[in-house]
Write an enzyme that holds these catalytic residues in place. Structure first.
Site, PDB file in Angstrom:
ATOM      1  N   TYR A  31     -12.296  -8.904  -6.549  1.00 39.63           N
ATOM      2  CA  TYR A  31     -11.764  -7.986  -7.566  1.00 39.63           C
ATOM      3  C   TYR A  31     -12.151  -8.477  -8.964  1.00 39.63           C
ATOM      4  O   TYR A  31     -12.678  -7.723  -9.789  1.00 39.63           O
ATOM      5  CB  TYR A  31     -10.228  -7.870  -7.452  1.00 39.63           C
ATOM      6  CG  TYR A  31      -9.629  -7.216  -8.669  1.00 39.63           C
ATOM      7  CD1 TYR A  31      -9.740  -5.845  -8.866  1.00 39.63           C
ATOM      8  CD2 TYR A  31      -8.991  -7.977  -9.661  1.00 39.63           C
ATOM      9  CE1 TYR A  31      -9.225  -5.245 -10.016  1.00 39.63           C
ATOM     10  CE2 TYR A  31      -8.483  -7.394 -10.804  1.00 39.63           C
ATOM     11  CZ  TYR A  31      -8.597  -6.021 -10.975  1.00 39.63           C
ATOM     12  OH  TYR A  31      -8.101  -5.436 -12.113  1.00 39.63           O
ATOM     13  N   LYS A  46     -14.772  -6.899 -12.167  1.00 42.02           N
ATOM     14  CA  LYS A  46     -14.494  -6.720 -13.608  1.00 42.02           C
ATOM     15  C   LYS A  46     -15.534  -7.478 -14.425  1.00 42.02           C
ATOM     16  O   LYS A  46     -16.038  -6.983 -15.439  1.00 42.02           O
ATOM     17  CB  LYS A  46     -13.087  -7.227 -13.947  1.00 42.02           C
ATOM     18  CG  LYS A  46     -11.965  -6.405 -13.348  1.00 42.02           C
ATOM     19  CD  LYS A  46     -11.874  -5.013 -13.958  1.00 42.02           C
ATOM     20  CE  LYS A  46     -10.782  -4.180 -13.328  1.00 42.02           C
ATOM     21  NZ  LYS A  46     -10.916  -2.738 -13.568  1.00 42.02           N
ATOM     22  N   SER A  83      -9.716  -6.919 -17.499  1.00 41.81           N
ATOM     23  CA  SER A  83      -8.566  -7.727 -17.090  1.00 41.81           C
ATOM     24  C   SER A  83      -8.707  -9.147 -17.606  1.00 41.81           C
ATOM     25  O   SER A  83      -9.831  -9.674 -17.724  1.00 41.81           O
ATOM     26  CB  SER A  83      -8.532  -7.739 -15.558  1.00 41.81           C
ATOM     27  OG  SER A  83      -7.628  -8.715 -15.093  1.00 41.81           O
TER      28      SER A  83
HETATM   29  P1  NAD Z   1      -3.793   2.375 -10.110  1.00 48.54           P
HETATM   30  O1  NAD Z   1      -4.290   2.075  -8.762  1.00 48.54           O
HETATM   31  O2  NAD Z   1      -2.376   2.783 -10.280  1.00 48.54           O
HETATM   32  O3  NAD Z   1      -4.718   3.479 -10.815  1.00 48.54           O
HETATM   33  C1  NAD Z   1      -6.079   3.629 -10.506  1.00 48.54           C
HETATM   34  C2  NAD Z   1      -6.308   5.109 -10.213  1.00 48.54           C
HETATM   35  O4  NAD Z   1      -7.687   5.292  -9.929  1.00 48.54           O
HETATM   36  C3  NAD Z   1      -5.523   5.613  -9.001  1.00 48.54           C
HETATM   37  O5  NAD Z   1      -4.868   6.804  -9.343  1.00 48.54           O
HETATM   38  C4  NAD Z   1      -6.598   5.862  -7.943  1.00 48.54           C
HETATM   39  O6  NAD Z   1      -6.264   6.934  -7.084  1.00 48.54           O
HETATM   40  C5  NAD Z   1      -7.804   6.150  -8.805  1.00 48.54           C
HETATM   41  N1  NAD Z   1      -9.109   5.849  -8.191  1.00 48.54           N
HETATM   42  C6  NAD Z   1      -9.540   4.689  -7.647  1.00 48.54           C
HETATM   43  N2  NAD Z   1     -10.814   4.810  -7.224  1.00 48.54           N
HETATM   44  C7  NAD Z   1     -11.192   6.088  -7.530  1.00 48.54           C
HETATM   45  C8  NAD Z   1     -12.392   6.822  -7.346  1.00 48.54           C
HETATM   46  N3  NAD Z   1     -13.464   6.278  -6.775  1.00 48.54           N
HETATM   47  N4  NAD Z   1     -12.429   8.104  -7.774  1.00 48.54           N
HETATM   48  C9  NAD Z   1     -11.350   8.679  -8.350  1.00 48.54           C
HETATM   49  N5  NAD Z   1     -10.190   8.026  -8.544  1.00 48.54           N
HETATM   50  C10 NAD Z   1     -10.117   6.744  -8.135  1.00 48.54           C
HETATM   51  O7  NAD Z   1      -4.097   1.076 -11.028  1.00 48.54           O
HETATM   52  P2  NAD Z   1      -3.583   0.736 -12.484  1.00 48.54           P
HETATM   53  O8  NAD Z   1      -2.593  -0.375 -12.384  1.00 48.54           O
HETATM   54  O9  NAD Z   1      -3.236   1.972 -13.213  1.00 48.54           O
HETATM   55  O10 NAD Z   1      -4.905   0.097 -13.067  1.00 48.54           O
HETATM   56  C11 NAD Z   1      -5.860   0.882 -13.756  1.00 48.54           C
HETATM   57  C12 NAD Z   1      -7.064   0.021 -14.076  1.00 48.54           C
HETATM   58  O11 NAD Z   1      -6.646  -1.116 -14.821  1.00 48.54           O
HETATM   59  C13 NAD Z   1      -7.780  -0.534 -12.841  1.00 48.54           C
HETATM   60  O12 NAD Z   1      -9.159  -0.510 -13.093  1.00 48.54           O
HETATM   61  C14 NAD Z   1      -7.290  -1.954 -12.745  1.00 48.54           C
HETATM   62  O13 NAD Z   1      -8.221  -2.795 -12.149  1.00 48.54           O
HETATM   63  C15 NAD Z   1      -7.113  -2.306 -14.209  1.00 48.54           C
HETATM   64  N6  NAD Z   1      -6.122  -3.368 -14.429  1.00 48.54           N
HETATM   65  C16 NAD Z   1      -4.866  -3.244 -13.905  1.00 48.54           C
HETATM   66  C17 NAD Z   1      -3.941  -4.261 -14.070  1.00 48.54           C
HETATM   67  C18 NAD Z   1      -2.565  -4.175 -13.459  1.00 48.54           C
HETATM   68  O14 NAD Z   1      -1.929  -5.210 -13.298  1.00 48.54           O
HETATM   69  N7  NAD Z   1      -2.068  -2.997 -13.112  1.00 48.54           N
HETATM   70  C19 NAD Z   1      -4.298  -5.396 -14.806  1.00 48.54           C
HETATM   71  C20 NAD Z   1      -5.581  -5.487 -15.337  1.00 48.54           C
HETATM   72  C21 NAD Z   1      -6.497  -4.453 -15.139  1.00 48.54           C
HETATM   73  C1  WQD Z   2       2.690 -12.880 -11.336  1.00 47.97           C
HETATM   74  C2  WQD Z   2       3.395 -14.174 -11.011  1.00 47.97           C
HETATM   75  C3  WQD Z   2       2.833 -15.112  -8.846  1.00 47.97           C
HETATM   76  C4  WQD Z   2       4.640 -11.942  -6.439  1.00 47.97           C
HETATM   77  C5  WQD Z   2      -2.555 -10.009 -10.957  1.00 47.97           C
HETATM   78  C6  WQD Z   2      -4.052 -10.031 -10.865  1.00 47.97           C
HETATM   79  C7  WQD Z   2      -4.643  -9.828 -12.229  1.00 47.97           C
HETATM   80  C8  WQD Z   2      -4.075  -8.569 -12.883  1.00 47.97           C
HETATM   81  C9  WQD Z   2      -2.584  -8.535 -12.856  1.00 47.97           C
HETATM   82  C10 WQD Z   2      -5.525  -6.760 -12.389  1.00 47.97           C
HETATM   83  C11 WQD Z   2       2.473 -15.203 -10.334  1.00 47.97           C
HETATM   84  C12 WQD Z   2       4.303 -14.723  -8.927  1.00 47.97           C
HETATM   85  C13 WQD Z   2       4.211 -12.714  -7.501  1.00 47.97           C
HETATM   86  C14 WQD Z   2       5.671 -12.462  -5.585  1.00 47.97           C
HETATM   87  C15 WQD Z   2       5.764 -14.431  -6.969  1.00 47.97           C
HETATM   88  N1  WQD Z   2      -4.478  -7.390 -12.186  1.00 47.97           N
HETATM   89  N2  WQD Z   2       4.768 -13.938  -7.764  1.00 47.97           N
HETATM   90  N3  WQD Z   2       6.189 -13.697  -5.888  1.00 47.97           N
HETATM   91  O1  WQD Z   2      -1.346 -12.756 -10.142  1.00 47.97           O
HETATM   92  O2  WQD Z   2      -0.720 -12.901 -12.609  1.00 47.97           O
HETATM   93  O3  WQD Z   2      -2.143 -11.063 -11.814  1.00 47.97           O
HETATM   94  O4  WQD Z   2      -2.111  -8.765 -11.516  1.00 47.97           O
HETATM   95  O5  WQD Z   2      -6.438  -7.032 -13.092  1.00 47.97           O
HETATM   96  O6  WQD Z   2      -6.027  -9.757 -12.072  1.00 47.97           O
HETATM   97  O7  WQD Z   2      -4.439 -11.286 -10.352  1.00 47.97           O
HETATM   98  O8  WQD Z   2       0.214 -11.035 -11.205  1.00 47.97           O
HETATM   99  O9  WQD Z   2       2.307  -9.924 -10.549  1.00 47.97           O
HETATM  100  O10 WQD Z   2       0.771 -10.822  -8.735  1.00 47.97           O
HETATM  101  O11 WQD Z   2       2.010 -12.424 -10.167  1.00 47.97           O
HETATM  102  O12 WQD Z   2       6.267 -15.556  -7.179  1.00 47.97           O
HETATM  103  O13 WQD Z   2       6.078 -11.845  -4.601  1.00 47.97           O
HETATM  104  O14 WQD Z   2       4.435 -13.916 -10.057  1.00 47.97           O
HETATM  105  O15 WQD Z   2       2.688 -16.341  -8.184  1.00 47.97           O
HETATM  106  O16 WQD Z   2       2.835 -16.449 -10.822  1.00 47.97           O
HETATM  107  P1  WQD Z   2      -1.014 -12.067 -11.389  1.00 47.97           P
HETATM  108  P2  WQD Z   2       1.338 -10.959 -10.098  1.00 47.97           P
END
Ligand code: NAD
Ligand code: WQD
Length: 338
Positions: free
Chosen positions: A149, A153, A124
Site C-alpha cells: 500500500y 503511494k 499519505s
Molecule cells: P475509502 O475507501 O473510504 O474511499 C475510497 C473510495 O474510492 C471508496 O468509495 C471506493 O469505493 C472508491 N474506489 C476505490 N477504487 C476505485 C476504483 N478503481 N474506481 C472507482 N472508485 C474506487 O478511503 P478513504 O479513507 O476515504 O481514503 C481516500 C484516499 O486517501 C485513499 O487513496 C487512501 O489511500 C488515502 N489515505 C487515507 C488515509 C486514511 O487513514 N483514511 C490516510 C492516508 C491516505
Molecule cells: C494507529 C495506532 C496501532 C488498531 C494507517 C496506515 C497509514 C494511514 C493511516 C493510509 C497504531 C494502534 C490500531 C487496534 C491498536 N493510512 N492500534 N489496536 O497504522 O498509524 O496508519 O492508517 O494511508 O498508511 O498505516 O493507523 O489507526 O491502524 O493505528 O493498538 O486495533 O493504533 O498500533 O499505533 P496507522 P491505525
C-alpha cells in the site's frame, strides 16, 4: 469551480464534497462503490442542500472517464480512489498496484485529452518511510515503505511529479494525510469500514457501541511517554477544509507541490481511549497485546507549510474528534446500512 472527486463516496471524499459545496464549488463524484455505498450520495446532498452529479464507474475505465470529463467541464480532479488497507495489501499486492496505479494513470491520460490541468492527490504520511526523523517535513526524501500500500503511494507521487515535469500546463498537489478520524458533526456521515476495522478509531467506536468485545492495544513497551504508539490524528472535517484550500491553490500555479495535512501534535493510543471514554461516557474495554508488525513507535507532522502557503491549520481538538465519531457511531451503529 467544478471538481471531479474520484472515489468521492468514500470516507474522506464524502466529507470533502460537503466542504467544497459549502465553499461554493460544484462536484462530480465518480465511484465504483467497492468500499462505499450509494447511500453516501444521498447524505452528501442532504448536508449540502443541493444535488450532486454521481457516476457509478471504475476510475480505471478510460472510456467511462473520458465520457464523464467530456460531459462535465471539470476544473480540477481530486483523486481519492484507492485501496487503503495495509494488511490486505500484503496479501493482495497485485490488486493494490493494479487499482492504485491504474486509477492514477487513467486520470492523467483522460485529463490531458480533455484539457483538465489541476490534480490534487490523496497521499499519505506513510511515504516518509521508516528512516526519516519526526516531525516529518515535506522537504524530506520519500523513505522505503514497509508494505505494498505504502509503495503504491510512493510510486504514484513519483508518477505525478514526472507528469507535471513533462507537462508545463499541469498543476499537481500531493496531500500527505496523517491519521484522519472523526465524522461530520451532524452524525449523518462518517467512516464505515467493511468487516473488522484495521484502524484504531473505528475499532474503539465499535467497542463502544457493542459490535466488538474489546480493543487490543498493539504494544505498551514502545519508547514513548506511556509505552503506546503515538500518531498525529486529524479531524476529517479539517482534512476536508484542507482540500478546499488545495483545490483553490492548484488553480493558481503549475508544477508539483507537497503539503502535510496533520495537526503537528502527537497523541498515544491510550490518549485516544481516554478521550473517547470522556466524550462518550462509555468505558472502553481493552487489553495489551503484542506489537503489530510494521508499526513505527511514533510520528507526526510539521504542518507549517500548509499554514503559511495554503492558510490552513487543523482547528478541531481531540475532544471534537471523539465526540463526532461517537455521534456518528451511536446514530448509525451499522454504518450506512443502519
Ligand atoms: P475509502 O475507501 O473510504 O474511499 C475510497 C473510495 O474510492 C471508496 O468509495 C471506493 O469505493 C472508491 N474506489 C476505490 N477504487 C476505485 C476504483 N478503481 N474506481 C472507482 N472508485 C474506487 O478511503 P478513504 O479513507 O476515504 O481514503 C481516500 C484516499 O486517501 C485513499 O487513496 C487512501 O489511500 C488515502 N489515505 C487515507 C488515509 C486514511 O487513514 N483514511 C490516510 C492516508 C491516505
Ligand atoms: C494507529 C495506532 C496501532 C488498531 C494507517 C496506515 C497509514 C494511514 C493511516 C493510509 C497504531 C494502534 C490500531 C487496534 C491498536 N493510512 N492500534 N489496536 O497504522 O498509524 O496508519 O492508517 O494511508 O498508511 O498505516 O493507523 O489507526 O491502524 O493505528 O493498538 O486495533 O493504533 O498500533 O499505533 P496507522 P491505525
Amino acid at each position: 469551480m467544478l471538481i471531479l472527486l474520484a472515489g468521492g463516496a468514500g470516507y474522506i471524499g464524502s466529507h470533502t464534497a460537503v466542504e467544497l459545496m459549502a465553499a461554493g464549488h460544484d462536484v462530480v463524484i465518480v465511484d465504483n462503490y467497492s468500499n462505499s455505498s450509494p447511500e453516501v450520495i444521498k447524505r452528501i446532498e442532504e448536508l449540502a442542500g443541493r444535488s450532486v452529479t454521481a457516476c457509478e464507474a471504475d476510475v480505471r475505465d478510460s472510456s467511462a472517464m473520458r465520457l464523464i470529463m467530456k460531459a462535465n467541464p471539470v476544473d480540477c480532479v481530486v483523486h481519492f480512489a484507492g485501496l487503503k488497507a495495509v494488511g490486505e495489501s500484503m496479501r493482495k499486492p497485485v490488486e493494490y498496484y493494479r487499482n492504485n496505479i491504474d486509477t492514477t494513470l487513467t486520470l492523467l491520460e483522460c485529463m490531458k485529452e480533455c484539457g483538465v490541468h489541476n490534480f490534487v492527490f490523496s497521499s499519505s504520511a506513510t511515504v516518509y518511510g521508516e528512516e526519516n526523523p519526526y516531525p516529518y517535513v515535506e522537504t524530506m526524501p520519500r523513505g522505503s515503505c514497509s508494505n505494498p500500500y505504502g509503495w503504491t503511494k510512493f510510486m504514484m507521487e513519483q508518477i505525478l511529479e514526472d507528469a507535471s515535469r513533462a507537462d508545463p500546463e499541469l498543476s499537481v498537489i500531493l496531500l500527505r494525510y496523517f491519521n484522519p478520524i472523526g465524522a461530520h458533526p451532524s452524525g449523518r456521515m462518517g467512516e464505515d469500514p467493511q468487516g473488522i476495522p484495521n484502524n484504531l478509531m473505528p475499532y474503539v467506536a465499535q467497542v463502544a457501541v457493542g459490535r466488538r468485545d474489546h480493543l487490543t492495544i498493539f504494544g505498551n513497551d514502545y519508547p514513548t511517554p506511556d509505552g503506546t504508539c503515538r500518531r498525529d490524528y486529524i479531524h476529517v472535517m479539517d482534512l476536508a477544509a484542507g482540500h478546499v484550500k488545495a483545490v483553490e491553490y492548484a488553480a493558481t500555479r503549475k508544477g508539483t507541490d507537497i503539503f502535510n495535512l496533520g495537526t503537528g501534535t502527537p497523541c498515544s493510543v491510550l490518549d485516544i481511549v481516554r478521550a473517547f471514554e470522556k466524550n462518550s461516557g462509555v468505558p472502553i474495554k481493552y487489553e495489551f497485546g503484542p506489537r503489530r508488525e510494521g508499526d513505527l513507535p511514533e510520528f507526526w507532522a510539521n504542518a507549517d507549510k500548509a499554514r503559511t502557503v495554503l492558510g490552513w491549520t487543523a482547528a478541531r481538538t481531540l475532544d471534537d474528534m471523539c465526540r463526532d465519531t461517537w455521534n456518528w457511531q451511536r446514530n448509525n451503529p451499522k454504518g450506512y446500512a443502519s
